[in-house]
Design a protein around this motif. Structure first.
Motif, PDB file in Angstrom:
ATOM      1  N   SER A 199      68.937  99.604  18.245  1.00 49.31           N
ATOM      2  CA  SER A 199      70.120 100.548  17.077  1.00 49.31           C
ATOM      3  C   SER A 199      70.627 100.674  15.553  1.00 49.31           C
ATOM      4  O   SER A 199      71.009 101.131  14.933  1.00 49.31           O
ATOM      5  N   ARG A 200      69.362  99.027  15.626  1.00 55.35           N
ATOM      6  CA  ARG A 200      69.368  98.870  13.604  1.00 55.35           C
ATOM      7  C   ARG A 200      68.968 100.080  13.033  1.00 55.35           C
ATOM      8  O   ARG A 200      68.831 100.912  12.246  1.00 55.35           O
ATOM      9  N   ASP A 217      63.781  95.466  22.064  1.00 52.44           N
ATOM     10  CA  ASP A 217      65.490  95.302  22.024  1.00 52.44           C
ATOM     11  C   ASP A 217      66.607  96.780  21.515  1.00 52.44           C
ATOM     12  O   ASP A 217      65.878  96.963  21.150  1.00 52.44           O
ATOM     13  N   TYR A 218      67.319  96.625  22.809  1.00 57.33           N
ATOM     14  CA  TYR A 218      68.264  97.631  22.271  1.00 57.33           C
ATOM     15  C   TYR A 218      68.980  97.331  21.105  1.00 57.33           C
ATOM     16  O   TYR A 218      69.260  97.921  20.133  1.00 57.33           O
ATOM     17  N   ILE A 219      69.088  96.424  20.760  1.00 57.47           N
ATOM     18  CA  ILE A 219      69.481  96.004  19.235  1.00 57.47           C
ATOM     19  C   ILE A 219      68.463  96.350  18.112  1.00 57.47           C
ATOM     20  O   ILE A 219      68.936  96.809  16.909  1.00 57.47           O
ATOM     21  N   HIS A 261      67.455 105.487  24.165  1.00 66.11           N
ATOM     22  CA  HIS A 261      66.685 104.301  23.736  1.00 66.11           C
ATOM     23  C   HIS A 261      65.581 103.923  24.788  1.00 66.11           C
ATOM     24  O   HIS A 261      64.486 103.254  24.969  1.00 66.11           O
TER      25      HIS A 261
END
Length: 156
Positions: A150-151, A145-147, A10
């Protein structure tokens, strides 16, 4: 170990995204933000040097430098360095304590795990500052953002 490795993938992704945003901004407006970006990358470099058991004394982590080409090169060097280092790190070594000296020469001891978590979180903090500067200069901030990352992984 998997979580730490994912934090570092990330970190690399976020650095590349932010570099693209800085490159899209006009050089005059991105100057201070690029200087802060250089700090993030130099700090990542310093910690990698320490993790490899070498001295980082004499490396300046705060410089008035806004060279995005140099930032791009440092992203590459840091990314390959951390990937190789993490790939070779046995999970049992995460709690090993290492000795190192700060840039001012003060001695410290810290676990490998805490150093790695610090590196990942340190960049997040400053990337937020850079996005604030971009927005203040009239440029769109990078979505980091990490999310979001991740997506993207889930789509692969």
């Amino acid at each position: 170990m998997q979580t730490i490795q994912r934090m570092f993938t990330h970190l690399e992704w976020a650095n590349r995204q932010l570099l693209a945003s800085l490159q899209a901004a006009q050089a005059d407006e991105a100057g201070k933000a690029a200087t802060l970006f250089w700090h993030i990358l130099q700090a990542e470099r310093v910690w990698l040097i320490r993790l490899n058991g070498n001295s980082s004394e004499g490396i300046k982590i705060w410089e008035d430098r806004a060279d995005l080409a140099a930032c791009s090169e440092l992203i590459e060097a840091n990314s390959s360095g951390y990937k190789a280092w993490l790939d070779a790190l046995p999970e049992a070594e995460l709690d090993r304590v290492i000795d190192y000296r700060s840039q001012a020469g003060a001695p410290f001891q810290t676990s490998v795990r805490d150093i790695l978590i610090h590196v990942a979180l340190h960049g997040q903090y400053h990337r937020g500052q850079i996005n604030t500067a971009l927005r203040a200069g009239g440029f769109p901030p990078a979505a980091l953002d990490y999310i979001l990352y991740s997506r993207l992984l889930d789509q692969v």
